[in-house]
Design a protein around this motif. Structure first.
Motif, PDB file in Angstrom:
ATOM      1  N   SER B  92     -51.232  -3.891 -27.953  1.00  0.00           N
ATOM      2  CA  SER B  92     -51.424  -2.605 -28.628  1.00  0.00           C
ATOM      3  C   SER B  92     -51.093  -1.450 -27.680  1.00  0.00           C
ATOM      4  O   SER B  92     -50.510  -0.447 -28.083  1.00  0.00           O
ATOM      5  CB  SER B  92     -52.860  -2.488 -29.135  1.00  0.00           C
ATOM      6  N   GLU B  93     -51.428  -1.628 -26.401  1.00  0.00           N
ATOM      7  CA  GLU B  93     -51.154  -0.563 -25.428  1.00  0.00           C
ATOM      8  C   GLU B  93     -49.644  -0.439 -25.194  1.00  0.00           C
ATOM      9  O   GLU B  93     -49.098   0.659 -25.152  1.00  0.00           O
ATOM     10  CB  GLU B  93     -51.869  -0.897 -24.118  1.00  0.00           C
ATOM     11  N   VAL B  94     -48.976  -1.588 -25.049  1.00  0.00           N
ATOM     12  CA  VAL B  94     -47.533  -1.577 -24.807  1.00  0.00           C
ATOM     13  C   VAL B  94     -46.808  -0.921 -25.975  1.00  0.00           C
ATOM     14  O   VAL B  94     -45.931  -0.080 -25.796  1.00  0.00           O
ATOM     15  CB  VAL B  94     -47.014  -3.015 -24.593  1.00  0.00           C
ATOM     16  N   ILE B  95     -47.211  -1.318 -27.197  1.00  0.00           N
ATOM     17  CA  ILE B  95     -46.546  -0.773 -28.379  1.00  0.00           C
ATOM     18  C   ILE B  95     -46.858   0.705 -28.533  1.00  0.00           C
ATOM     19  O   ILE B  95     -45.994   1.521 -28.821  1.00  0.00           O
ATOM     20  CB  ILE B  95     -46.984  -1.543 -29.637  1.00  0.00           C
ATOM     21  N   GLY B  96     -48.131   1.040 -28.312  1.00  0.00           N
ATOM     22  CA  GLY B  96     -48.576   2.409 -28.522  1.00  0.00           C
ATOM     23  C   GLY B  96     -47.766   3.424 -27.744  1.00  0.00           C
ATOM     24  O   GLY B  96     -47.417   4.480 -28.260  1.00  0.00           O
ATOM     25  N   GLN B  97     -47.429   3.074 -26.499  1.00  0.00           N
ATOM     26  CA  GLN B  97     -46.755   4.078 -25.682  1.00  0.00           C
ATOM     27  C   GLN B  97     -45.301   4.305 -26.108  1.00  0.00           C
ATOM     28  O   GLN B  97     -44.731   5.352 -25.808  1.00  0.00           O
ATOM     29  CB  GLN B  97     -46.827   3.698 -24.206  1.00  0.00           C
ATOM     30  N   GLY B  98     -44.710   3.336 -26.831  1.00  0.00           N
ATOM     31  CA  GLY B  98     -43.333   3.538 -27.243  1.00  0.00           C
ATOM     32  C   GLY B  98     -43.193   4.030 -28.669  1.00  0.00           C
ATOM     33  O   GLY B  98     -42.200   4.649 -29.037  1.00  0.00           O
ATOM     34  N   LEU B  99     -44.249   3.757 -29.455  1.00  0.00           N
ATOM     35  CA  LEU B  99     -44.143   3.995 -30.896  1.00  0.00           C
ATOM     36  C   LEU B  99     -43.848   5.451 -31.228  1.00  0.00           C
ATOM     37  O   LEU B  99     -42.985   5.760 -32.044  1.00  0.00           O
ATOM     38  CB  LEU B  99     -45.440   3.540 -31.575  1.00  0.00           C
ATOM     39  N   LEU B 100     -44.550   6.374 -30.561  1.00  0.00           N
ATOM     40  CA  LEU B 100     -44.385   7.790 -30.886  1.00  0.00           C
ATOM     41  C   LEU B 100     -42.957   8.244 -30.663  1.00  0.00           C
ATOM     42  O   LEU B 100     -42.372   8.947 -31.481  1.00  0.00           O
ATOM     43  CB  LEU B 100     -45.338   8.630 -30.035  1.00  0.00           C
ATOM     44  N   TRP B 101     -42.381   7.820 -29.537  1.00  0.00           N
ATOM     45  CA  TRP B 101     -41.019   8.253 -29.241  1.00  0.00           C
ATOM     46  C   TRP B 101     -40.026   7.686 -30.241  1.00  0.00           C
ATOM     47  O   TRP B 101     -39.106   8.368 -30.668  1.00  0.00           O
ATOM     48  CB  TRP B 101     -40.625   7.857 -27.815  1.00  0.00           C
ATOM     49  N   THR B 102     -40.244   6.424 -30.616  1.00  0.00           N
ATOM     50  CA  THR B 102     -39.345   5.823 -31.603  1.00  0.00           C
ATOM     51  C   THR B 102     -39.465   6.544 -32.937  1.00  0.00           C
ATOM     52  O   THR B 102     -38.458   6.862 -33.575  1.00  0.00           O
ATOM     53  CB  THR B 102     -39.660   4.330 -31.779  1.00  0.00           C
ATOM     54  N   LEU B 103     -40.704   6.826 -33.343  1.00  0.00           N
ATOM     55  CA  LEU B 103     -40.890   7.518 -34.620  1.00  0.00           C
ATOM     56  C   LEU B 103     -40.279   8.910 -34.559  1.00  0.00           C
ATOM     57  O   LEU B 103     -39.629   9.361 -35.502  1.00  0.00           O
ATOM     58  CB  LEU B 103     -42.377   7.610 -34.968  1.00  0.00           C
ATOM     59  N   PHE B 104     -40.448   9.578 -33.426  1.00  0.00           N
ATOM     60  CA  PHE B 104     -39.873  10.919 -33.282  1.00  0.00           C
ATOM     61  C   PHE B 104     -38.354  10.860 -33.391  1.00  0.00           C
ATOM     62  O   PHE B 104     -37.743  11.570 -34.179  1.00  0.00           O
ATOM     63  CB  PHE B 104     -40.283  11.517 -31.938  1.00  0.00           C
ATOM     64  N   LEU B 105     -37.751   9.970 -32.595  1.00  0.00           N
ATOM     65  CA  LEU B 105     -36.293   9.913 -32.559  1.00  0.00           C
ATOM     66  C   LEU B 105     -35.729   9.481 -33.900  1.00  0.00           C
ATOM     67  O   LEU B 105     -34.836  10.135 -34.451  1.00  0.00           O
ATOM     68  CB  LEU B 105     -35.836   8.956 -31.455  1.00  0.00           C
ATOM     69  N   SER B 106     -36.270   8.390 -34.459  1.00  0.00           N
ATOM     70  CA  SER B 106     -35.681   7.912 -35.704  1.00  0.00           C
ATOM     71  C   SER B 106     -36.026   8.849 -36.852  1.00  0.00           C
ATOM     72  O   SER B 106     -35.217   9.054 -37.750  1.00  0.00           O
ATOM     73  CB  SER B 106     -36.105   6.483 -36.001  1.00  0.00           C
ATOM     74  N   GLY B 107     -37.226   9.458 -36.806  1.00  0.00           N
ATOM     75  CA  GLY B 107     -37.592  10.414 -37.842  1.00  0.00           C
ATOM     76  C   GLY B 107     -36.673  11.625 -37.831  1.00  0.00           C
ATOM     77  O   GLY B 107     -36.142  12.037 -38.865  1.00  0.00           O
ATOM     78  N   LEU B 108     -36.431  12.142 -36.634  1.00  0.00           N
ATOM     79  CA  LEU B 108     -35.536  13.284 -36.493  1.00  0.00           C
ATOM     80  C   LEU B 108     -34.139  12.934 -36.991  1.00  0.00           C
ATOM     81  O   LEU B 108     -33.536  13.659 -37.794  1.00  0.00           O
ATOM     82  CB  LEU B 108     -35.479  13.687 -35.009  1.00  0.00           C
ATOM     83  N   ALA B 109     -33.664  11.771 -36.524  1.00  0.00           N
ATOM     84  CA  ALA B 109     -32.314  11.356 -36.888  1.00  0.00           C
ATOM     85  C   ALA B 109     -32.221  11.131 -38.390  1.00  0.00           C
ATOM     86  O   ALA B 109     -31.247  11.525 -39.037  1.00  0.00           O
ATOM     87  CB  ALA B 109     -31.933  10.088 -36.136  1.00  0.00           C
ATOM     88  N   ALA B 111     -34.070  12.472 -40.767  1.00  0.00           N
ATOM     89  CA  ALA B 111     -34.147  13.745 -41.490  1.00  0.00           C
ATOM     90  C   ALA B 111     -32.797  14.450 -41.453  1.00  0.00           C
ATOM     91  O   ALA B 111     -32.280  14.899 -42.486  1.00  0.00           O
ATOM     92  CB  ALA B 111     -35.226  14.621 -40.866  1.00  0.00           C
ATOM     93  N   ILE B 112     -32.197  14.518 -40.258  1.00  0.00           N
ATOM     94  CA  ILE B 112     -30.907  15.203 -40.140  1.00  0.00           C
ATOM     95  C   ILE B 112     -29.853  14.459 -40.934  1.00  0.00           C
ATOM     96  O   ILE B 112     -29.093  15.050 -41.707  1.00  0.00           O
ATOM     97  CB  ILE B 112     -30.483  15.306 -38.665  1.00  0.00           C
ATOM     98  N   LEU B 197     -27.744  12.119 -32.327  1.00  0.00           N
ATOM     99  CA  LEU B 197     -26.387  12.315 -32.833  1.00  0.00           C
ATOM    100  C   LEU B 197     -25.723  10.973 -33.124  1.00  0.00           C
ATOM    101  O   LEU B 197     -25.041  10.795 -34.139  1.00  0.00           O
ATOM    102  CB  LEU B 197     -25.564  13.105 -31.809  1.00  0.00           C
ATOM    103  N   ALA B 198     -25.938  10.009 -32.230  1.00  0.00           N
ATOM    104  CA  ALA B 198     -25.342   8.693 -32.434  1.00  0.00           C
ATOM    105  C   ALA B 198     -25.835   8.087 -33.743  1.00  0.00           C
ATOM    106  O   ALA B 198     -25.036   7.556 -34.530  1.00  0.00           O
ATOM    107  CB  ALA B 198     -25.685   7.773 -31.263  1.00  0.00           C
ATOM    108  N   ILE B 199     -27.127   8.225 -33.990  1.00  0.00           N
ATOM    109  CA  ILE B 199     -27.677   7.637 -35.219  1.00  0.00           C
ATOM    110  C   ILE B 199     -27.187   8.417 -36.429  1.00  0.00           C
ATOM    111  O   ILE B 199     -26.814   7.837 -37.452  1.00  0.00           O
ATOM    112  CB  ILE B 199     -29.219   7.636 -35.175  1.00  0.00           C
ATOM    113  N   VAL B 200     -27.150   9.751 -36.306  1.00  0.00           N
ATOM    114  CA  VAL B 200     -26.716  10.573 -37.431  1.00  0.00           C
ATOM    115  C   VAL B 200     -25.273  10.255 -37.779  1.00  0.00           C
ATOM    116  O   VAL B 200     -24.924  10.026 -38.941  1.00  0.00           O
ATOM    117  CB  VAL B 200     -26.879  12.075 -37.094  1.00  0.00           C
TER     118      VAL B 200
END
Lengths: 589, 324
Positions: B92-109, B111-112, B197-200
Motif C-alpha cells: 500500500s505504501e509503494v503504490i500510494g506514493q506513485g498513485l497520485l502522480w499517475t492520476l495527475f499525469l493521466s488525468g491531465l492528459a 482531459a486535454i 504531450l506524448a499521451i495527448v
C-alpha cells in the motif's frame, strides 16, 4: 524533430470556430511561456557547490529503506557510506583496507581471527563504536539468518570480545576467504538495533550510523539527499556537503543525464562511450569499465548427454569466436576469457603456466573442435547436422534472458558458431525469473550466466567445482548450476581456505586452475565489466586512468566507500591521506 | 433509477471478477518469485541466507487456493501484503506514493486529449471534406498509430535533450520541495508537459475520429435541417444542436479509454522517469513481485471501474432516453 511542432501542439484553428480555439491557443502559449521561464531559472539553481548527483542504481522511484543488511533492497549507499564495514577489499590494488577494524590477525592454526576495532569512531547519536557493537552485529546475523547474506555463520562457531578486540572462532581452519565475507558486514549500533523487534523487515528510515554521509536530509519517491557527517572519524573528511540521488528508471535516461552533465557520478552502460560521452567534454568526462565482475560463462549441463564429457565442452568452447563476441556483443569493453575462467578481479592469482601446460581451449579453433566432436561420437548425419552417438538427433537449446541485450547478442554469435560446426542449437529466451529457475533446477542444456566475483579464487572455484554446492537435477541449486563435482577440487578448496601462507595459497590456486582447465566444468566467455562514469566539472577526487586508486563504479559495495571519502568540490585542496589506502589513524582522541 | 441499480450490480460483479483475476493472472507467468529474487542478487547471496530470505519475504510453497483465501482475508482487512521488489515496504505504501502522480499525469492528459480531440472532431465533422479536415485528421490519425513510448522517446530526445527546453525526467525539479506555491505548480506543469504531450498526441486522434464521424451522422438528422432553416449561425448549429447529440458515443468511450490512457501513461512514465506507477509496474512484473502486481492491478482496475461508473451516472443526465 522540428522545434516548432513542440511549441504549438495543435494546428491553427479552422475558420469559423476561431473565437474559442483562439482562446485555448492563447492560454496554451501563456502556460508555455511560464514553463520556459521556470526552466531557465532552474538550470542555474542546480549548480550548488559541494553537492554531488549520483545515479548508482536504476530505479524509477525510491522507497525509504536504509536497512544496511539488504544491499540490493536498501537505498545506496546504506551498507558502505551510511554504515561502514570492518574492512574493504580494494579490487584495483588487491589489498584489504582496514576500516572500522584497525588491524586483524589470524591464529597460526587458522582457527581464530582477531580484529582490533578502531577507537574514536562515533555513531550519529554521539555514542562511540565499541567491540560490543561488532559482536552484536555478528550475533544479530546468527539469530536472523536472512541478514547473514554471505553466510559467515556457516564458517564461524562463536564470537567473543575483550575490550576492543573481537575474536572469531572458526568451525574448521579458515583464513583469507573470511575477509571477503566480512567486508560485506555493515556494523550497526547495538543500543539501537537491540530494540528492533524484527531487523529483517525493519526499513530503518532514520539511520544511526558511522559513515561519511549518514544523515537523510530529504526523501521523496523521485529523489533523496544525504548529508555530510560532521563528526566523521577520518579528520577533514568527507569533502562534500550533500549527495543527491535522483531516481532514474532506464539506462537510456541515465545516459542522457550523464551526457547532459546533470550527473556527476554514474554507472551506465554507454555504447560507444568515447564518442557519445567523452567527446562531449574530454577534459571532464571520464569513464572506467574494468573487467572486475565475475566471468560470464556458457554453462553446459554436465548431467545431460552429451555434455558429461569434458571433450565435448572443450569442443564447444573452441568453436566460439570470442574476439568477435567481445567486439560486437560487449563493444570491446572487455577481453576474451581464457580457460582458467578468472577475471581481472583475480589477476594476482592467475597462473599463465597452467595454460601453457594444459592447453587453452578457449582459443578459436573450429577444426580441432570438429575433430573432438567426431571423436566423441557426435558425427554429422546426411543433413550436415551432428547426431548423438545412438543416432538420435542432437538439438540442444541455449537459454538467455529477455532484454539483456549484450548477452543475447553474445548468444546469437555462439549459436552461429556452433551451427557452423554442425550443432543444431536453438536460442531460447526467457524472462529473468523463468531463466533463473531453469538454471537452478538444472533444467537446461546450455545457458549463459554469471559466475562468482569475490575477492579470492576460493569462492569462484567453489561455485564451479565443489561437491558441497552440488544438487541433483530438479532440486534448486544456488550455484554449480552445471552440476560438476571433483573430489580433488574439494580437497584443494579446503586446503586453500585453511592456509595462512600466501605462497602456499598461490600454489593451491594454481592447482585449482589446473583442475578447471583440465575438466572444463564451464565455458568461460568474457570477464564482466563494471560500469563507472565521472564528470569532474563540479566534483574532484575520482579515480582517474592515471591514478586508479579504486574502482570508479559507484554501485560496488563496499569498494565505493574508498571513492566516496575522497570526493570534494572542484578547486579545493586534496583531502588528507592516500586515496585507496588505509585511512590515517587520526581518529584517536 | 432501476438502470443505475442494474449498473451498480454489474460493477460489483466486475470488481469481484477483477479481484480473482488479479490474484491468478500474475501467477500464470513463467518462473517463480524466489528465482527472480535470487536473480536480482546476481550470485552475491549465499544459499543459506537465501533460504532465510525466502521465508522472511513470505514466499511459501503453499497451493494457490490456500494463498487465495489468505489474499481475500487480508484484502478484507485492507492489507495488500509486503512488496518483494521493494522489501520490506508494504504494497500500500509503494503504490500510494506513485498513485497520485499517475492520476495527475493521466488525468491531465486525458482531459486535454478528450477536449482537444472532441473539439477538433466537432469542427472538422461540421466542415467535413475541407483541406483542414484532411490535414488535421490525417496528422492525428498518424500520431495515434505510433506507440506511446515511441512518441515519448522522440519527445524526450527532441524537446528535452536536443533543445533543453524541457526537463529530462521527474515530476518536479530536484532542487525544489513540494509546496502549494506558484513556483512549484509551474515547475510541475513544466515537467508534465512532454509526458502529457506524448499521451495527448497518441490518444487525441481516437477522440477526433469518433466525434467527427458521430457529428457527420448527426448532421444528417432532421433537427439540424430545422436549425439551419431557422437561419441560426453556423457556430450555434454546430455547438448547440449537433455537438451535444454527437458527443454521446465519445462519453461512453471515455470510461473505456481511461484504461488505455492509464496503460499508455505507465509506459510514458518509464521513459520520463516520472515517479508514478509505471515503472513500479515494470519492476513488479520483472521480479514477479506478486503482492505488488496484485496491488497495482487492483488500483488500476478499481480506478477504471470507478471512472466507468461515473460515466454511467453522467450519461443519465446527458441522455434522456436512459431516464425512465
Amino acid at each position: 524533430m522540428p522545434r516548432r511542432r513542440l511549441a504549438s501542439p495543435h494546428r491553427p484553428p479552422p475558420r469559423k470556430s476561431e473565437l474559442s480555439l483562439h482562446q485555448v491557443g492563447l492560454w496554451a502559449l501563456m502556460a508555455l511561456g511560464l514553463a520556459f521561464l521556470s526552466g531557465g531559472c532552474k538550470s542555474e539553481a542546480r549548480q550548488e557547490r559541494g553537492v554531488m548527483t549520483v545515479v548508482p542504481q536504476l530505479r524509477a522511484s525510491w522507497v525509504r529503506n536504509f536497512n544496511p543488511f539488504f544491499e540490493s533492497h536498501s537505498r545506496w549507499p546504506a551498507p558502505a557510506g551510511v554504515y561502514e564495514p570492518l574492512l574493504i577489499y580494494n579490487r584495483i590494488t588487491g589489498n584489504y583496507v582496514p576500516w572500522l577494524a584497525e588491524s586483524w590477525e589470524f591464529s597460526a592454526d587458522s582457527r581464530e581471527l582477531t580484529l582490533k576495532i578502531r577507537r574514536g569512531v562515533h555513531f550519529s547519536d554521539g555514542r562511540e563504536l565499541t567491540g560490543h557493537d561488532v559482536v552484536f552485529t555478528l550475533e544479530l546475523m546468527r539469530r536472523f539468518a536472512a541478514l547473514d547474506q554471505t553466510s559467515i555463520w556457516s564458517h564461524v562457531e562463536r564470537v567473543s570480545q575483550a575490550e576492543s578486540l573481537v575474536h572469531l572462532h572458526f568451525k574448521a581452519p579458515f583464513n583469507l576467504p573470511i575477509l571477503a565475507l566480512l567486508e560485506r558486514v555493515p556494523i550497526v549500533p547495538a543500543h539501537i538495533w537491540s530494540k528492533i523487534q524484527d531487523p529483517v523487515t525493519f526499513s530503518n528510515p532514520e539511520p544511526i550510523a558511522t559513515g561519511p554521509y549518514n544523515r537523510v536530509l530529504y526523501f521523496s519517491p523521485q529523489l533523496y539527499e544525504l548529508g555530510r557527517n560532521p563528526n566523521y572519524w577520518q579528520k577533514g573528511k568527507p569533502g562534500l556537503d550533500k549527495i543527491r540521488v535522483p531516481a532514474i528508471g532506464s539506462n537510456e535516461a541515465q545516459a542522457l543525464a550523464l551526457i547532459h552533465g546533470e550527473v556527476d557520478w554514474g554507472a551506465a552502460f554507454l555504447p560507444s562511450v568515447e564518442r557519445i560521452f567523452v567527446a562531449k567534454d574530454p577534459e571532464h568526462h571520464q569513464y572506467q569499465f574494468p573487467s572486475l565482475e565475475g566471468t560470464v560463462m556458457l554453462y553446459a549441463n554436465t548431467k545431460r548427454a552429451p555434455f558429461q564429457t569434458s571433450a565435448v565442452r572443450k569442443a564447444l568452447s573452441m568453436a566460439i569466436d570470442r574476439a568477435k563476441l567481445v567486439r560486437i556483443a560487449m563493444q570491446g569493453y572487455t577481453r576474451a576469457a581464457d580457460a582458467t575462467g578468472l577475471s581481472e578481479q583475480f589477476a594476482a592469482w592467475h597462473d599463465a603456466k597452467v595454460l601453457e601446460e594444459e592447453g587453452d581451449w578457449t582459443q578459436f579453433d573450429p577444426e580441432t573442435a570438429a575433430r573432438l566432436l567426431d571423436q566423441a561420437g557426435l558425427k554429422k548425419g546426411p543433413d550436415g547436422l551432428r547426431r548423438l552417438p545412438n543416432g538420435a538427433p542432437w538439438r540442444p537449446e541455449l537459454n538467455v534472458v529477455v532484454g539483456w541485450s549484450d548477452w543475447i547478442i553474445a548468444a546469437q554469435i555462439i549459436v552461429r558458431n556452433l551451427q557452423a560446426l554442425g550443432v543444431d542449437v536453438k536460442l531460447k529466451s526467457y524472462d529473468q525469473g523463468a531463466w533463473f529457475q531453469r538454471l537452478r533446477l538444472g533444467d537446461f542444456d546450455l545457458s549463459l550466466s554469471w559466475s562468482n566475483g569475490t575477492a579470492t579464487p576460493w569462492s569462484f572455484y567453489q561455485y564451479q567445482m565443489s561437491k558441497d554446492t552440488l544438487r541433483p537435477l530438479g532440486e534448486p541449486a544456488e550455484r554449480n548450476w552445471q552440476r560438476f563435482e571433483s573430489e580433488r577440487a574439494d580437497a584443494l578448496l579446503n586446503a586453500f581456505a585453511a592456509s595462512g601462507d600466501a605462497d602456499e595459497r598461490f600454489r593451491i590456486s594454481s592447482e585449482l586452475q589446473r583442475e578447471f582447465v583440465r575438466h572444463a566444468p564451464a565455458i568461460p566467455l568474457f570477464p564482466g565489466p563494471i560500469w563507472g562514469e565521472a564528470n569532474t566539472t563540479r566534483i574532484e577526487g575520482f579515480p582517474t586512468r592515471e591514478a586508479p586508486y579504486a574502482p570508479l563504479a559507484p554501485y560496488k559495495a563496499p569498494g565505493m566507500l574508498l571513492v566516496l571519502t575522497e570526493l570534494r568540490p572542484r578547486g579545493t585542496p586534496p583531502l588528507p591521506g592516500t586515496p585507496g589506502q588505509a585511512p590515517s589513524p587520526e581518529g584517536s582522541p | 433509477m432501476i438502470y443505475l441499480l442494474r449498473r451498480l450490480g454489474f460493477y460489483v460483479v466486475a470488481w469481484c471478477v477483477s479481484l480473482t483475476l488479479n490474484f491468478f493472472i500474475p501467477r500464470l507467468a513463467p518462473g517463480d518469485p524466489a528465482s527472480a529474487l535470487e536473480a536480482q542478487f546476481q550470485g552475491r547471496l549465499d544459499p543459506a541466507a537465501f533460504e532465510a530470505m525466502r521465508v522472511a519475504f513470505g514466499l511459501s510453497d503453499e497451493p494457490a487456493t490456500v494463498l487465495f483465501v489468505k489474499y481475500l482475508k487480508n484484502l478484507a482487512r485492507g492489507d495488500l501484503g509486503v512488496s518483494i521488489a521493494h522489501f520490506p515496504a508494504p504494497v500500500s505504501e509503494v503504490i500510494g506514493q506513485g498513485l497520485l502522480w499517475t492520476l495527475f499525469l493521466s488525468g491531465l492528459a486525458l482531459a486535454i486529449s478528450f477536449s482537444l480531440g472532441t473539439l477538433l472532431g466537432t469542427v472538422l465533422g461540421f466542415f467535413r471534406g475541407g483541406r483542414a479536415d484532411a490535414i488535421v485528421s490525417s496528422i492525428f490519425t498518424l500520431f495515434g498509430a505510433f506507440p506511446y513510448f515511441w512518441l515519448a522517446m522522440i519527445l524526450l530526445y527532441g524537446g528535452g535533450f536536443m533543445t533543453g527546453l524541457f526537463p529530462l525526467r521527474h515530476a518536479y525539479s530536484d532542487g525544489l520541495r513540494p509546496s502549494w506555491s506558484l513556483e512549484f505548480a509551474v515547475d510541475v506543469l513544466h515537467h508534465a508537459f512532454l509526458p502529457a504531450l506524448a499521451i495527448v498526441l497518441a490518444s487525441a486522434g481516437g477522440w477526433l475520429i469518433t466525434m467527427r464521424s458521430s457529428m457527420m451522422s448527426v448532421l444528417g438528422e432532421d433537427f439540424i435541417l430545422l436549425a439551419r432553416a431557422k437561419g441560426l449561425s453556423q457556430a450555434r448549429v454546430m455547438l448547440r444542436y449537433a455537438a451535444p447529440s454527437a458527443i454521446l458515443p465519445s462519453l461512453t468511450g471515455f470510461g473505456m479509454a481511461l484504461g488505455f490512457i492509464l496503460s499508455g501513461s505507465l509506459l510514458t512514465e518509464v521513459v520520463f522517469s516520472y515517479p508514478g506507477q509505471g515503472y513500479l509496474f515494470f519492476e513488479a512484473v520483472k521480479s514477479l513481485d506478486y503482492p505488488l502486481m496484485q496491488g497495482l492491478f487492483l488500483s488500476i482496475t478499481s480506478s477504471v471501474l470507478l471512472a466507468n461508473m461515473a460515466v454511467d451516472v453522467g450519461l443519465v443526465f446527458f441522455d434522456p432516453r436512459l431516464r425512465k
